[in-house]
Design an enzyme around this catalytic site. Structure first.
Site, PDB file in Angstrom:
ATOM      1  CG  HIS A  81      -1.613  -1.104   1.639  1.00 25.66           C
ATOM      2  ND1 HIS A  81      -1.088  -2.198   2.284  1.00 25.66           N
ATOM      3  CD2 HIS A  81      -2.902  -1.767   1.061  1.00 25.66           C
ATOM      4  CE1 HIS A  81      -1.797  -3.307   2.189  1.00 25.66           C
ATOM      5  NE2 HIS A  81      -3.140  -3.065   1.439  1.00 25.66           N
ATOM      6  CB  CYS A  97       1.693  -1.586  -5.881  1.00 28.09           C
ATOM      7  SG  CYS A  97       1.058  -1.561  -7.690  1.00 28.09           S
ATOM      8  CG  HIS A 135      -7.189   2.369   1.661  1.00 27.82           C
ATOM      9  ND1 HIS A 135      -5.923   1.931   1.293  1.00 27.82           N
ATOM     10  CD2 HIS A 135      -7.889   1.065   1.550  1.00 27.82           C
ATOM     11  CE1 HIS A 135      -5.933   0.650   0.542  1.00 27.82           C
ATOM     12  NE2 HIS A 135      -7.083   0.043   0.690  1.00 27.82           N
ATOM     13  CD  GLU A 175      -3.541   3.407  -3.177  1.00 29.76           C
ATOM     14  OE1 GLU A 175      -3.369   3.788  -4.108  1.00 29.76           O
ATOM     15  OE2 GLU A 175      -4.060   2.161  -3.122  1.00 29.76           O
ATOM     16  CB  CYS A 206      -5.037   0.242 -10.538  1.00 28.25           C
ATOM     17  SG  CYS A 206      -4.784  -1.457 -10.081  1.00 28.25           S
ATOM     18  CB  SER A 208     -10.480  -0.702  -0.676  1.00 27.31           C
ATOM     19  OG  SER A 208     -11.089   0.396  -1.349  1.00 27.31           O
TER      20      SER A 208
END
Length: 308
Positions: free
Chosen positions: A74, A96, A124, A126, A194, A223
């Protein structure tokens, strides 16, 4: 009962890379290897890595001196990176590459003097990492209503970036609201989204046209898995999020002739198999894999592990 498997489903390239980083680190350096936050949001994956010698922590203060440390897929804030460097911890970054790309986009917009807006979910990991990577305040919005509530003047030079687990469809209305709200606005190319998020959501939309029930294999704190369930529900199909076969409720399938199965980007195929086996215990099952977009993307490992 006819069972249709969505394609693509399950692990994305970023998740595969993150898990491989932990596994290779354990092989190269030996256990324990410390991982900050769940490497990906899936209990089965986390427990499997624990059994191999990984130790999961939420704060670097829990990591002993000199211990090999992995940052989750994340991403993390700069302050976390700086803390690790100050403690001289050997770090392997499993962020990522598509998340890192978002970080870099945000930094470029700030360098151009733009106010940065992040479209994402508060809390979250990320989002927290992205907001902590950008060297300036970031405005977080989660809805059109929050866009309309922004107090910036309409002529403020702004730019937006998005959480990677949100697709083009998820962000379309918010982006349109931002473009209507500000006269000088920039954002990433649509091709920068993404691929895995978009592909899995498109596959569920296709699945929803064929089935009576949709089962999404994934963790409750994932998520992208939750969003897949929502998409099925929005399409008018009874949709359920389940971690594995043990959570399958036979009542869900009582009147179903066709069932669709997919999996979030952090859910391994072994859990999909487990769900199908649970269905077989209820009654005869015929499984068919639907055609879908093929994914051949691979991300390189950190140099420290690439040759191991």
């Amino acid at each position: 009962m006819e069972v249709y498997l969505a394609q693509p489903r399950g692990f994305c390239a970023g998740v595969v890379r993150a898990i491989e980083i932990v596994e290779r680190a354990l092989e190269k350096f030996g256990p324990p290897v410390y991982v900050r936050h769940e490497i990906v949001h899936n209990k089965y994956v986390v427990e499997s890595l624990k059994n191999k010698g990984a130790i999961f922590v939420e704060e670097l203060s829990e990591v002993p001196p000199k211990a090999v440390t992995v940052f989750s897929a994340h991403g993390v804030a700069r302050s976390v990176e700086e803390e690790a460097a100050a403690r001289d911890l050997p770090v392997l970054n499993a962020t990522c590459p598509l998340v890192t790309k978002v970080h870099n986009q945000g930094k470029r917009y700030i360098t151009k003097g733009r106010t940065l807006i992040l479209i994402g979910h508060a809390g979250h990991p990320e989002v927290e990492g992205t907001m902590g990577q950008v060297p300036a305040p970031v405005l977080l919005v989660q809805s059109v209503e929050e866009v309309n509530a922004l107090t910036l003047p309409a002529d403020t030079p702004v730019a937006y970036i998005t959480q990677t687990t949100l697709s083009v469809d998820d962000t379309r209305d918010i982006i349109s609201a931002l473009q209507a709200r500000f006269t000088d606005i920039q954002g990433p190319d649509i091709r920068d989204i993404c691929y895995a998020t978009q592909n899995r959501q498109s596959a569920v939309r296709d699945l929803s046209k064929l089935v009576d029930v949709i089962l999404v294999v994934g963790a409750a704190n994932s998520s992208n898995s939750n969003r897949l369930r929502e998409i099925g529900t929005e399409a008018g199909v009874a949709s359920y999020l389940i971690a594995d076969g043990s959570e399958l409720n036979p009542e869900w399938l009582k009147d179903a002739r066709t069932v669709g199965v997919t999996a979030g980007a952090s859910a391994p195929e072994v859990l999909v198999d487990d769900v199908i086996e649970a269905m077989r215990r209820i009654g005869p099952v015929k499984v068919q894999v639907l055609p879908g977009r093929e994914e051949n993307i691979e991300f390189r490992l950190p140099a420290e592990l690439a040759a191991s």
